[in-house]
Design an enzyme around this catalytic site. Structure first.
Site, PDB file in Angstrom:
ATOM      1  N   CYS A   2       0.867  -1.145  -0.135  1.00  0.00           N
ATOM      2  CA  CYS A   2       0.042  -0.025  -0.028  1.00  0.00           C
ATOM      3  C   CYS A   2       0.858   1.219   0.046  1.00  0.00           C
ATOM      4  O   CYS A   2       2.033   1.089  -0.309  1.00  0.00           O
ATOM      5  CB  CYS A   2      -0.914   0.002   1.264  1.00  0.00           C
ATOM      6  SG  CYS A   2      -0.147   0.047   2.909  1.00  0.00           S
ATOM      7  N   CYS A  76      -2.308   1.811  -4.186  1.00  0.00           N
ATOM      8  CA  CYS A  76      -1.057   2.524  -4.670  1.00  0.00           C
ATOM      9  C   CYS A  76      -1.488   3.182  -5.947  1.00  0.00           C
ATOM     10  O   CYS A  76      -0.451   4.216  -6.299  1.00  0.00           O
ATOM     11  CB  CYS A  76      -0.145   1.261  -5.001  1.00  0.00           C
ATOM     12  SG  CYS A  76       0.424   0.094  -3.464  1.00  0.00           S
ATOM     13  N   CYS A  80       2.867   1.720  -7.840  1.00  0.00           N
ATOM     14  CA  CYS A  80       3.372   0.490  -7.520  1.00  0.00           C
ATOM     15  C   CYS A  80       3.962   0.120  -8.817  1.00  0.00           C
ATOM     16  O   CYS A  80       3.291   0.014 -10.113  1.00  0.00           O
ATOM     17  CB  CYS A  80       2.149  -0.368  -7.153  1.00  0.00           C
ATOM     18  SG  CYS A  80       1.441  -0.236  -5.586  1.00  0.00           S
TER      19      CYS A  80
END
Length: 125
Positions: A2, A76, A80
């Site tokens: 996260c 994210c 990410c």
């Protein structure tokens, strides 16, 4: 993973470690790690017998993602890293940041349900 690795990914990693033991290697990280784990997440997990008090947020590295078979993202967005050949699950969950333990409980419970399903799936492969 996260954003802050302070609540959702910490709870998910703790549940999977608790349920799977050493049968599944678990990593948790964040794209912009916080200074500490969310106190409400620590309290919510303590209610179900899992201690997060010694955990610290960790930064996400490309190596962490490359070493993983399954990557679970939680809020994210585009931050990410994405690598071909990896299995990605994007779990839409409320953000526990600045929430009290009462607000974190349903997030915790949703994470636990998803982790139980994932654990069963991974262990039957």
């Amino acid at each position: 993973m996260c954003v802050h690795n302070a609540a959702r990914s910490q709870m998910a990693a703790a549940f999977l470690t608790h349920l799977a033991g050493d049968r599944i290697e678990v990593r948790a990280a964040g794209t912009a790690p916080a200074d500490a784990v969310n106190p409400a997440a620590i309290a919510a997990m303590a209610e179900v017998g899992i201690d997060l008090s010694a955990q610290t947020p960790k930064g996400l590295t490309a190596e962490t993602v490359q070493a993983s078979d399954v990557v679970i993202t939680m809020g994210c967005g585009d931050t990410c890293p994405v690598f071909p050949g990896k299995r990605y699950l994007d779990w839409k969950l409320d953000d526990p940041a600045r929430q009290d333990v009462e607000a974190v409980r349903p997030i915790r419970d949703e994470i636990e349900q998803r982790i139980r399903i994932l654990r069963t799936e991974l262990q039957t492969r």
